[in-house]
Design an enzyme around this catalytic site. Structure first.
Site: not given
Length: 650
Positions: A7-8, A100, A102, A321, A323
């Site tokens: 994702e990142k 992630d 989720d 991370y 957020r």
């Protein structure tokens, strides 16, 4: 070749470190041993296309509404990353989805694979702990990505419903405003508008509040041994005509009568309890708690905190991370504590003594795998570097807040002796509560704040704080004397205007502002409205549109914001719709509802709202004090999950 799509970048680095060597870094991927390659996105590198991608909708017109795409389109926001993944997919024999764990993370990578036309098998890697050992465990437990199709569809439901609602309602009310001469964009969103509704409701309550005087009695009590303490009068369980519903005494004559009857009179102790209590350290920070605490202690806005956190994470790599909505840590990271403390000592010298005194044998309740969600709590990284990074004052202050909260996990509980004395003096009840500190524990670090940064005290509430002073231990039946009684006139206070801290707190605990039990339950279970990634941006949008403004340290609505709220249907200005949507979206993830059924209901509701708005013809909205240009691009709402960016390459 096995291709991982993360994702990142931070997740890509963690996966690569857990894969066999050698590692060779490219511009947008990392080649590892055993034919493994790790590529990455930077949050959503695909975005829902604007209305003009579906037809001649560039000009805003009422007759176009509602705009309801039948075949949804995406736009590329990071072409270089998408092209890199596309090239690697052509060489891949196996693909691993590493978004992630989720629903937004599921959508983020699935939509890339779908957009690029990949139809081969995909495995799913779920990483909550970025330590190499934890990632290796998850690499050995890959699952079929098809298992998570409902999670993808639930995120898609949120994305498309937000698009339908935000695009259409924004165009509708902007056009109604323009018909009356308003020259800006009147943006309406599923989260931003209920938040504005909360602010307007608070401002209205303040404006309409009528102050009422009331009276409090405090007696100075003396024991036979000469000890003295103060006790407050209590009206008891019977509320008479002289009291309001909060049992405040409204009559000065009654207060003076009680004073004359009590002062100088003997009384007795009806009860005295002494309890030894302890208070564990607060959990490490989730983003909302950090924003609330930083607003109270440092005067920073939610956006300033997020910017500082993002820089500490991406540029300096000093924080994990940011957020995150989670306040717990993976159990596997407990072993990194010594390295984290070493990094804190280097990067926050002011905390060096606290780090040296930390007891690594203490294991707080923060480490709990069962309570870690897609991300763990925000903590300092265990990275210590030569030299001290050049941090801005905001970055340094935020780092020290996070580091201090982490250090508290290795300090003992705060312990105190709480004494409560209840008295009867000529039939009148008095009570006193005192607290004697036995061991400061984690509070010796000095980071505690009111209600651990979570409270939202209302101006109409009495201060029920406990005095940090000891009271004498008395036996029930002991005689005392009320040597002096003071009557203090007070005034009821209106609710307090929102501040940066209390506005974030309200978004997290918005359930307390609704009365419907079903809606309240949903909002409680979903931690309010907005997400850690979007709350700061939503507040900034309200400022940018001129719907709210700062008045000293408070945040209040403008004439523009108040008129807009009064013009909108109630369903658009309260959190109820958000809650009901969230329940439906979770039902999609649970396979008890389908994406198509949900979107059909959203479209039906949207048609009703558009029809209702059209009957108004126009709305006379006063010009905003500051606003963004009135262009279609400016009105484009972001998905509720926000632009999940983490663009720094590994």
């Amino acid at each position: 070749m096995r291709l991982f799509v993360a994702e990142k970048p931070s997740l890509a680095r963690a996966i690569a470190e857990a894969l066999p060597a050698p590692h060779r870094r490219g511009a947008h991927h990392i080649e590892c041993g055993a034919a493994n390659v790790v590529a990455w996105c930077a949050g959503h590198i695909l975005e829902a296309a604007p209305p003009d991608a579906y037809g001649d909708y560039k000009a805003w017109r009422l007759e176009h509404l509602p705009i309801t795409p039948q075949r949804w389109k995406l736009e590329v926001s990071a072409p270089e990353l998408l092209q890199s993944i596309q090239k690697l997919l052509k060489r891949a024999t196996r693909v691993v989805h590493a978004g992630d764990p989720d629903r937004e993370g599921q959508l983020l990578v699935d939509e890339v694979l779908g957009f690029l036309g990949y139809r081969g098998p995909v495995e799913r890697l779920l990483v909550r702990d970025l330590s190499p050992e934890a990632v290796r465990r998850q690499l050995a437990a890959l699952e079929d990505n098809r298992k998570y199709r409902p999670l993808y569809e639930s995120a898609l439901a949120r994305q498309r419903a937000d698009w339908l609602y935000g695009m259409n309602m924004t165009r509708l009310y902007t056009l109604l405003g323009r018909a009356a001469g308003y020259d800006g964009v009147l943006s309406v969103g599923r989260v931003q508008t209920p938040l504005l509704g909360l602010i307007v409701a608070r401002d209205t309550a303040i404006a309409e509040f009528t102050t009422v005087p009331y009276f409090a009695l405090t007696a100075t009590i003396r024991t036979p041994t000469g000890d003295a303490f103060r006790a407050n009068w209590s009206p008891g369980n019977t509320v008479e005509a002289h009291f309001d519903r909060d049992k405040r005494l409204l009559s000065s004559a009654v207060a003076q009568d009680i004073r004359h009857r009590v002062e100088g009179q003997a009384g007795r102790v009806t009860a005295c309890t002494q309890d030894r209590k302890s208070e564990a350290p607060p959990l490490p920070y989730a983003l909302a708690a950090l924003q609330i605490d930083a607003a109270r202690r440092l005067g920073l806005s939610a956006q300033q905190v997020l910017v500082a956190c993002q820089s500490l994470y991406e540029t300096h790599r000093l924080l994990t991370y940011p957020r995150s909505d989670c306040a717990h840590l993976p159990e596997g990271q407990f072993g990194q504590a010594k390295d984290v403390l070493r990094a804190i000592t280097q990067h926050a010298p002011v905390l060096a003594a606290a780090a040296a005194s930390a007891d690594l044998a203490i294991r707080s309740k923060a480490w709990n795998d069962k309570k870690v969600t897609a991300h763990h709590a925000i903590i300092p990284t265990p990275t210590a570097r030569a030299g001290t990074p050049a941090l801005t004052p905001h970055e340094r202050a935020i780092y020290e807040l996070v580091a201090r909260r982490y250090l508290e996990q290795f300090y003992p509980a705060y312990e105190y002796l709480e004494t409560r004395i209840e008295l009867d003096v000529v039939g009148q009840r008095f009570a006193a509560t005192g607290r004697q500190i036995l061991s400061p524990g984690w509070k010796a670090l000095g980071s505690h704040s009111e209600e651990n940064g979570q409270g939202d005290r209302e101006g109409n509430e009495e201060d029920g704080s406990v005095a940090e002073a000891s009271l004498p231990g008395l036996e029930a039946g002991a005689l005392v004397t009320a040597v002096e009684v003071a009557v203090t006139e007070k005034k009821t206070q209106p609710p307090k205007a929102f501040t940066d801290a209390t506005l974030i707190s309200a978004m997290c605990s918005v359930a307390k502002f609704v009365t419907d039990p079903t809606v309240k339950k949903i909002l409680t279970e979903t931690d309010g409205i907005g997400t850690p990634a979007t709350r700061a941006a939503i507040i900034e949008t309200l400022f940018a549109r001129g719907y709210i403004r700062r008045a000293g340290k408070t945040i209040v609505s403008t004439d523009t914001g108040r008129v807009l709220i009064r013009s909108l249907p109630q369903v658009a200005t309260t959190p109820d719709m958000t809650a009901l949507w969230e329940a439906a979206i979770r039902a999609i993830a649970d396979r008890t509802q389908t994406l198509d059924v949900f979107l059909a209901r959203v479209e039906m509701q949207l048609r009703e709202l558009v029809a209702q708005g059209r009957t108004m013809g126009r709305i006379a909205v006063p010009s905003a004090p500051s606003r963004t240009p009135a262009t279609p691009r400016a009105a484009r709402p972001r998905p509720a999950g926000g632009p999940r960016r983490a663009s720094r390459p590994p």
